[in-house]
Design an enzyme around this catalytic site. Sequence first.
Site, PDB file in Angstrom:
ATOM      1  N   ASP A 149       0.839  -1.207   0.000  1.00  0.00           N
ATOM      2  CA  ASP A 149       0.000   0.000   0.000  1.00  0.00           C
ATOM      3  C   ASP A 149       0.871   1.252   0.000  1.00  0.00           C
ATOM      4  OD1 ASP A 149       0.926  -0.257   2.571  1.00  0.00           O
ATOM      5  OD2 ASP A 149      -1.037  -0.050   3.538  1.00  0.00           O
ATOM      6  N   SER A 150       2.203   1.060   0.089  1.00  0.00           N
ATOM      7  CA  SER A 150       3.135   2.174  -0.129  1.00  0.00           C
ATOM      8  C   SER A 150       2.950   2.741  -1.526  1.00  0.00           C
ATOM      9  CB  SER A 150       4.582   1.704   0.070  1.00  0.00           C
ATOM     10  OG  SER A 150       4.832   0.517  -0.656  1.00  0.00           O
TER      11      SER A 150
ATOM     12  N   ASP B 267      -1.041  -5.985  -0.290  1.00  0.00           N
ATOM     13  CA  ASP B 267      -1.449  -5.399   0.995  1.00  0.00           C
ATOM     14  C   ASP B 267      -2.956  -5.233   1.069  1.00  0.00           C
ATOM     15  OD1 ASP B 267       0.341  -4.848   3.044  1.00  0.00           O
ATOM     16  OD2 ASP B 267       1.240  -3.169   1.959  1.00  0.00           O
TER      17      ASP B 267
ATOM     18  N   LYS C 106      -1.244  -9.438   2.700  1.00  0.00           N
ATOM     19  CA  LYS C 106      -0.562  -8.989   3.924  1.00  0.00           C
ATOM     20  C   LYS C 106      -1.495  -8.087   4.722  1.00  0.00           C
ATOM     21  CE  LYS C 106       3.130  -6.044   3.831  1.00  0.00           C
ATOM     22  NZ  LYS C 106       2.612  -4.833   4.504  1.00  0.00           N
TER      23      LYS C 106
ATOM     24  N   GLU D 138      -1.653  -5.658   8.263  1.00  0.00           N
ATOM     25  CA  GLU D 138      -0.846  -5.011   9.307  1.00  0.00           C
ATOM     26  C   GLU D 138      -1.450  -5.215  10.693  1.00  0.00           C
ATOM     27  OE1 GLU D 138       0.007  -0.878   8.734  1.00  0.00           O
ATOM     28  OE2 GLU D 138       0.896  -1.229   6.766  1.00  0.00           O
TER      29      GLU D 138
ATOM     30  N   GLU E 248       9.018  -4.454  10.545  1.00  0.00           N
ATOM     31  CA  GLU E 248       9.451  -3.165   9.994  1.00  0.00           C
ATOM     32  C   GLU E 248       9.976  -2.259  11.103  1.00  0.00           C
ATOM     33  OE1 GLU E 248       6.669  -1.283   7.356  1.00  0.00           O
ATOM     34  OE2 GLU E 248       7.890   0.524   7.157  1.00  0.00           O
TER      35      GLU E 248
HETATM   36  O1  KIV Z   1       3.618  -1.207   1.675  1.00  0.00           O
HETATM   37  C1  KIV Z   1       4.790  -1.586   1.736  1.00  0.00           C
HETATM   38  O2  KIV Z   1       5.617  -1.280   0.866  1.00  0.00           O
HETATM   39  C2  KIV Z   1       5.195  -2.435   2.849  1.00  0.00           C
HETATM   40  C3  KIV Z   1       6.644  -2.774   2.972  1.00  0.00           C
HETATM   41  C4  KIV Z   1       7.422  -1.602   3.411  1.00  0.00           C
HETATM   42  C5  KIV Z   1       6.866  -3.933   3.864  1.00  0.00           C
HETATM   43  O3  KIV Z   1       4.384  -2.819   3.628  1.00  0.00           O
END
Ligand code: KIV
Length: 262
Positions: free
Chosen positions: A43-44, A82, A111, A113, A180
Amino acid sequence: MNNISRFQKLKNENKKISVVTCYDYWSAKILADTNIDAILVGDSAAMVMHGYETTVNADIEMMVLHVNAVKKGASNKILIADMPFLAHRKGITQLVEAADRLIKAGANAIKIEGAKGNLDSIKYLVESGIPVMGHLGLTPQSVNQVGGFKVQGKENGSAERIIADAESLQDAGCFSLVLELVPSQLAKDVTGKLKIPTIGIGAGKHTSGQVLVLQDLLGMDDKFQPKFLRKYLDGFSVIKEAVNNYDTDVKQKLFPNEEESY
Ligand code: KIV
């Protein structure tokens, strides 16, 4: 082996796991031709591709578009997507709907969080046949609560909490866990306690593998230099120079030449 059992296999063989983020088709085509073990459509994307200040602006529409594009470019890689901010906290129907859309867009795993309040959702997804990766330490979707992108697990009791959360995520069925921005010793302790592999970012060298944002390792942002980041290219300067060379050639009437014309 192009499925998530590769993660456990590599950990069992004491081999490190390499993961990078990717959000688009053309980068995915390059990654498809590399040796990396897996791709994370993080989600980055909200920050790197869309210019938002945090990841909370990623939503399921945004994630599905990016997963789709990456899948088309790198169908040979394990693809983890994510679950965006709050998408898994709106009730079971919305959780399943969001997971369904990410998997149908091409993700092999999802993934999520944090541990607190997520364990039942994770169990439900795993029982439904969806591999889930956990994420502890700095969880950027909680940036407004933790007050910035800073190292976690240093305050009283927080290291013990991270260890307990890691064990509960493993018990809930996670196949792997991102750690992280935590001290190297804490990441080592967590990794030693778990059977599942840990994937670190800013977590030192003792995790089972590493993940970096592709644009970070390529040096695409000349101003971004956290301590944990190793840049493998000065992408910002390389691209700037190439574009300026093109600009010069156009303005000096050197491009296109005869061979480049019909
Ligand atoms: O969204 C992302 O890029 C991440 C990584 C930094 C692990 O969750």
